[in-house]
Design an enzyme around this catalytic site. Sequence first.
Site, PDB file in Angstrom:
ATOM      1  N   ALA A  23       0.868  -1.196   0.000  1.00 47.17           N
ATOM      2  CA  ALA A  23       0.000   0.000   0.000  1.00 47.17           C
ATOM      3  C   ALA A  23       0.899   1.238   0.000  1.00 47.17           C
ATOM      4  O   ALA A  23       0.754   2.153   0.814  1.00 47.17           O
ATOM      5  CB  ALA A  23      -0.964  -0.005   1.201  1.00 47.17           C
ATOM      6  N   HIS A  28       6.716   5.932   1.814  1.00 48.46           N
ATOM      7  CA  HIS A  28       7.593   4.829   1.406  1.00 48.46           C
ATOM      8  C   HIS A  28       8.557   5.310   0.314  1.00 48.46           C
ATOM      9  O   HIS A  28       9.711   4.876   0.255  1.00 48.46           O
ATOM     10  CB  HIS A  28       6.771   3.656   0.854  1.00 48.46           C
ATOM     11  N   GLN A  52       1.851  -9.287  13.389  1.00 48.04           N
ATOM     12  CA  GLN A  52       1.918  -8.004  14.096  1.00 48.04           C
ATOM     13  C   GLN A  52       0.566  -7.317  14.230  1.00 48.04           C
ATOM     14  O   GLN A  52       0.487  -6.210  14.736  1.00 48.04           O
ATOM     15  CB  GLN A  52       2.940  -7.078  13.438  1.00 48.04           C
ATOM     16  N   GLN A 144       8.597   1.832  16.730  1.00 48.40           N
ATOM     17  CA  GLN A 144       9.073   0.691  15.932  1.00 48.40           C
ATOM     18  C   GLN A 144      10.570   0.848  15.642  1.00 48.40           C
ATOM     19  O   GLN A 144      11.348  -0.090  15.746  1.00 48.40           O
ATOM     20  CB  GLN A 144       8.274   0.614  14.632  1.00 48.40           C
ATOM     21  N   SER A 176       0.141   7.787   5.767  1.00 44.90           N
ATOM     22  CA  SER A 176      -0.030   6.434   6.303  1.00 44.90           C
ATOM     23  C   SER A 176      -0.960   5.680   5.367  1.00 44.90           C
ATOM     24  O   SER A 176      -1.892   6.268   4.801  1.00 44.90           O
ATOM     25  CB  SER A 176      -0.668   6.515   7.695  1.00 44.90           C
TER      26      SER A 176
HETATM   27  O1  PAF Z   1       6.344  -0.452   9.212  1.00 49.19           O
HETATM   28  C1  PAF Z   1       5.897  -1.430   8.581  1.00 49.19           C
HETATM   29  O2  PAF Z   1       5.373  -1.317   7.488  1.00 49.19           O
HETATM   30  C2  PAF Z   1       5.995  -2.806   9.224  1.00 49.19           C
HETATM   31  O3  PAF Z   1       5.819  -2.753  10.598  1.00 49.19           O
HETATM   32  C3  PAF Z   1       7.291  -3.550   8.851  1.00 49.19           C
HETATM   33  C4  PAF Z   1       8.511  -2.830   9.396  1.00 49.19           C
HETATM   34  C5  PAF Z   1       7.410  -3.684   7.349  1.00 49.19           C
HETATM   35  C6  PAF Z   1       7.291  -4.967   9.455  1.00 49.19           C
HETATM   36  O4  PAF Z   1       6.215  -5.721   8.987  1.00 49.19           O
END
Ligand code: PAF
Length: 271
Positions: A23, A28, A52, A144, A176
């Site tokens: 996505a 990104h 997760q 994270q 996001s």
């Molecule tokens: O930030 C994310 O998109 C996720 O938590 C990651 C680091 C790819 C781990 O699944």
Amino acid sequence: MRARAAGRRSSGRSIGLVPTMGALHAGHGALLERGRAGSDYLVASIFVNPLQFDRRDDFEAYGRNLAADVEFCSAHGVDAVFAPAVEELYPAPQQTFVEVGGVSARLEGQFRPGHFRGVATVVSKLFHIVSPDRAWFGEKDAQQLAVIGRMVKDLNLAVEIVPVATVRERDGLALSSRNRRLSADERAAAPLLHRALCAVRQAIEAGSTDPTEAVAPALGMLRGEPRFRVEYLEVVDPAAMAPVGRITGRVLIAAAAWLGETRLIDNVGAG
Ligand code: PAF
């Protein structure tokens, strides 16, 4: 993936990894640009990691469009996209997990039990498969970033973790994948979260050293918008990710709030 990475490494090329759940958006894009500049062979992983997610509905609603994501990666100069199926990464129920202590306990860790165990486990699997020299993570997910940094340190992993600044819309909303779930009305209200964080920063920069006092007006702002339901708004130590008793140096102001059915998180630094 492992064979390809090993091939590049044996020819002396550095390997970079940008782990994602797909996505893909401009946030990104910033990670990929930094990754492109900082490695010879850049891998982007795309994997919606079931481990997760604390809520099944959130896992299922997570945006998936592999073709568009692969195109996005190739437009950003990615050399290889690693997009395993769930059965490939978890061929049998996982019995081994990576649990990072203290730094994952509060904030997200408190409201999303098991979340960081899932993140640390999958990121460590990705690190073992891709064996990157460097990996890029966004500051929007500040906790994270701290959890991964701590895991790398504690387990002596040979990878450099590079933080990348949060990318925002013009009105301040942090990019996001979950923003796509906001209705038009919710989208219009969403930047209030960032404004509230900035109000706390302003209070700190004006000399407030008491965290409760510093966050009070911002909490009032968020409570004034009935569609917001705040989970936390805290002034924390950026390394420990735990609330500070008194603001004496650099801090992170972190918040999570529900806007309708969408959970938003954001943070800003201060001090
Ligand atoms: O930030 C994310 O998109 C996720 O938590 C990651 C680091 C790819 C781990 O699944």
